[in-house]
Design an enzyme around this catalytic site. Structure first.
Site, short mmCIF file in Angstrom:
data_model
loop_
_atom_site.label_atom_id
_atom_site.label_comp_id
_atom_site.label_asym_id
_atom_site.label_seq_id
_atom_site.Cartn_x
_atom_site.Cartn_y
_atom_site.Cartn_z
N GLU A 135 20.94 -13.06 22.37
CA GLU A 135 21.04 -11.87 21.53
C GLU A 135 21.52 -10.69 22.35
O GLU A 135 21.19 -10.59 23.54
CB GLU A 135 19.67 -11.53 20.94
CG GLU A 135 19.09 -12.62 20.07
CD GLU A 135 17.77 -12.16 19.46
OE1 GLU A 135 17.81 -11.52 18.41
OE2 GLU A 135 16.71 -12.44 20.06
N LYS A 189 6.26 -16.69 10.63
CA LYS A 189 5.88 -16.70 12.03
C LYS A 189 5.63 -15.26 12.48
O LYS A 189 6.18 -14.36 11.84
CB LYS A 189 6.95 -17.38 12.88
CG LYS A 189 8.24 -16.57 13.03
CD LYS A 189 9.21 -17.27 13.91
CE LYS A 189 9.18 -16.79 15.33
NZ LYS A 189 9.83 -15.48 15.55
N HIS A 225 13.10 -19.58 10.14
CA HIS A 225 14.34 -19.31 9.40
C HIS A 225 15.56 -20.03 10.00
O HIS A 225 16.55 -20.23 9.32
CB HIS A 225 14.59 -17.80 9.24
CG HIS A 225 15.12 -17.12 10.47
ND1 HIS A 225 14.33 -16.76 11.52
CD2 HIS A 225 16.37 -16.72 10.81
CE1 HIS A 225 15.07 -16.18 12.45
NE2 HIS A 225 16.32 -16.13 12.04
N LYS A 232 19.39 -22.11 8.24
CA LYS A 232 20.77 -21.69 8.52
C LYS A 232 21.74 -22.82 8.16
O LYS A 232 21.50 -23.97 8.52
CB LYS A 232 20.93 -21.31 10.00
CG LYS A 232 20.24 -19.98 10.33
CD LYS A 232 20.51 -19.58 11.77
CE LYS A 232 19.68 -18.37 12.17
NZ LYS A 232 20.39 -17.10 12.13
N HIS A 284 12.05 -21.67 17.11
CA HIS A 284 13.47 -21.91 16.84
C HIS A 284 14.10 -22.92 17.81
O HIS A 284 14.77 -23.85 17.39
CB HIS A 284 14.27 -20.60 16.93
CG HIS A 284 13.73 -19.50 16.07
ND1 HIS A 284 13.18 -19.73 14.83
CD2 HIS A 284 13.67 -18.15 16.25
CE1 HIS A 284 12.81 -18.57 14.29
NE2 HIS A 284 13.08 -17.60 15.15
N ARG A 328 0.83 -1.21 0.00
CA ARG A 328 0.00 0.00 0.00
C ARG A 328 0.86 1.26 0.00
O ARG A 328 0.39 2.33 -0.34
CB ARG A 328 -0.88 0.04 1.26
CG ARG A 328 -1.95 -1.00 1.31
CD ARG A 328 -2.98 -0.86 0.24
NE ARG A 328 -3.97 0.18 0.52
CZ ARG A 328 -4.91 0.57 -0.34
NH1 ARG A 328 -4.98 0.04 -1.54
NH2 ARG A 328 -5.78 1.51 -0.02
N ASP A 371 8.17 -16.17 20.85
CA ASP A 371 9.01 -15.62 19.77
C ASP A 371 10.16 -16.56 19.41
O ASP A 371 10.55 -16.66 18.25
CB ASP A 371 9.57 -14.25 20.23
CG ASP A 371 10.25 -13.49 19.11
OD1 ASP A 371 9.71 -13.49 17.98
OD2 ASP A 371 11.30 -12.87 19.35
C1 BG6 Z 1 13.15 -13.94 15.03
C2 BG6 Z 1 12.61 -13.29 16.27
O1 BG6 Z 1 12.36 -15.04 14.67
O2 BG6 Z 1 14.48 -14.38 15.25
C3 BG6 Z 1 13.50 -12.13 16.68
O3 BG6 Z 1 11.31 -12.82 16.02
C4 BG6 Z 1 14.95 -12.58 16.82
O4 BG6 Z 1 13.04 -11.57 17.91
C5 BG6 Z 1 15.39 -13.34 15.57
O5 BG6 Z 1 15.73 -11.44 17.01
C6 BG6 Z 1 16.76 -13.95 15.76
O6 BG6 Z 1 17.21 -14.47 14.55
P1 BG6 Z 1 18.76 -14.53 14.21
O7 BG6 Z 1 18.80 -15.21 12.88
O8 BG6 Z 1 19.24 -13.12 14.18
O9 BG6 Z 1 19.40 -15.31 15.30
#
Ligand code: BG6
Length: 487
Positions: free
Chosen positions: A213, A145, A175, A179, A237, A48, A232
């Protein structure tokens, strides 16, 4: 890799954060590499926030270019990439607008991929609108997600999408599964006879999986405050990594063989008794602190976050798997924002020798340990004991290192690039099947419910540390500690 699979890749949410940072850069990398994407393949961005193609291309130039290739952009490749892009501005909440979309893509070649890089509330309306104009047949749909908020809402989305697309047409992205190091974990486990015989309760004392992180919630405070680390990171993951670490050898790498084995692990997770949550789960929330010399604010003061929020930004769990291979072996999972380092790794702690003929120093020096570092630098490190030089028999811990970037200097692929190529080429193995997703939600739900009902706030931790002390205390009760000093 050569491909002749032509495609029309329809990107809903074409000006969103994910499209800007991940999806369009990944498509560009695949394009630039040559031979990965069919020349005739097209990208149709739906958004949009641009009125026409020229404006969209300007947005791509301004926002996406800085996220591609660390080594700078090859201008010829960039120009030919832009030539693949079509644009359409439609209102996603109006099913009648999808007639225009059909007109745009009708003449375009190949398999149709609909990538829903939008909020989950739009997943079902978009699928229904696609069906209303007959665009669901033979197409593939990619769902980002978070897919739901709990088991019930995830089922509601899956039911509704499942009325329109068959399971084989649905690609649920996690994702982490794309990796490179996660792929390597499969290679390590199932390509080498060396580790597999030891990969079981008789030889393994405990396993740790950490995704730490340094970043906080960034600009996503609003979303994150309604989500939290359990939804999350853990439900998806971490449980996916756990299932790959713990699964039985699959018959082949085809999509259902791998996913069947992962599912068996998820179904074998020992259900959490709500009365035990205090013993097996720690939740924390970051307060202000210092990260790499910079002062950073508390979670509760981040934009979009409620000042009295009880959302967790840190989770540590003790998990057990009820099967013959893993009975009694604790798996410790941990994830958090604003921690001391950015690191994702799997630590397999092997048992000590049952009797040391080499004296007490052998027992003091520790046992064997395999550390699989997923990021930032992909390495595998095997800790062994060796004799210290000199007189006597004193043992010390030493390690063998395998740094992947020294062996393979080229050909590394970002997760999104691999996953997008898999969608275009119809490979489902690295996408989450509905039953896996349900099993994961089912397992986390008692923790979600208990934390929601609890009047106790999450335990505070200073930014730049490894989370609340309770996380270390939980491991101490099992005679172990988090591996932290190696980062
Ligand atoms: C995402 C989360 O799925 O993965 C984020 O929503 C997170 O909060 C991220 O920061 C981390 O991914 P990566 O690949 O940077 O470890």
């Amino acid at each position: 890799m050569q491909t002749d699979s032509s495609f029309t890749f329809v990107l809903f949410g074409g000006t969103g954060d994910l499209s800007m940072r991940k999806i369009l850069p990944a498509l560009f990398e695949a394009h630039r590499a040559g031979g990965m994407l069919a020349d005739s393949g097209k990208i149709v961005a739906v958004a949009r926030h641009a009125s026409d193609r020229a404006e969209y291309i300007q947005w791509v130039n301004e926002h996406v270019k800085s996220h591609v290739s660390k080594n700078g952009v090859d201008e010829t490749a960039w120009a030919s990439f832009l030539a693949r892009i079509e644009f359409i501005n439609i209102d996603l909440s109006k099913a009648e607008d999808f007639v225009q979309l059909r007109e745009v893509i009708e003449g375009l070649p190949g398999i149709r991929v609909f990538y829903l890089a939008t909020g989950p509330s739009l997943f079902v309306p978009i699928c229904r609108a696609l069906a209303s104009v007959g665009l669901n047949d033979n197409a593939r749909i990619v769902l980002e997600k978070p897919l739901g908020y709990d088991l019930k809402s995830s089922n509601a989305i899956n039911d509704a999408v499942g009325e329109i697309f068959n399971e084989e047409q649905i690609y649920r992205i996690d994702h982490y599964l794309g990796k490179e190091p996660v792929q390597n974990l499969l290679a390590l486990r199932f390509g080498n006879a060396l580790f597999e015989p030891l990969w079981r309760r008789e030889w393994v004392e405990s396993i740790q999986i950490t995704i730490a992180e340094e970043l906080g919630v960034e600009a996503r405070g609003d979303f994150y405050d309604n989500t939290g680390a359990l939804r999350d990171m853990v439900q998806n993951h971490l449980l996916q990594l756990l299932s790959i670490v713990a699964m039985e050898p699959p018959h082949s790498m085809d999509s259902d063989s791998v996913r069947d084995e992962k599912l068996r692990v998820l179904r074998a997770l020992k259900p959490i008794d709500p009365r035990d949550i205090g013993k097996v789960a720690v939740r924390g929330q970051y307060h202000s602190g210092v990260i790499r010399g910079n002062a950073v604010p508390a979670y509760a003061t981040e934009p979009g976050v409620k000042p009295d929020s009880s959302t967790e930004t840190f989770v540590a769990l003790k998990v057990e798997i009820e099967n013959w291979r893993w009975a009694g072996v604790p798996f410790f999972l941990r994830t958090g924002k604003r921690l001391a380092d950015r690191v994702a790794e799997i630590v397999v702690n092997f048992r000590a020798v049952p009797h040391s003929a080499l004296g007490a120093s052998a027992l003091r020096a520790g046992a064997n340990r395999l550390v699989i570092r997923l990021q930032p630098n992909e390495t595998i490190r095997l800790y062994c004991l060796a004799k210290q030089p000199g007189e006597g028999m004193n043992l010390a811990s030493v390690h063998l290192d395998l740094a992947f970037d020294q062996f393979f200097r080229e050909g590394q692929m970002e997760a999104y690039q691999r996953l997008l190529l898999d969608v275009i080429n119809g490979r489902l193995a690295l996408f989450v099947r509905r039953d896996e997703q349900e099993a994961a939600w089912r397992w986390v739900e008692p923790i979600l419910n208990e934390w929601k009902a609890s009047i106790k706030p999450p335990k505070p931790y200073a930014s730049g540390t490894w989370g609340p002390a309770a996380s270390s205390a939980m491991l101490a009760q099992h005679g172990t500690c988090w591996l932290e000093e190696e980062n």
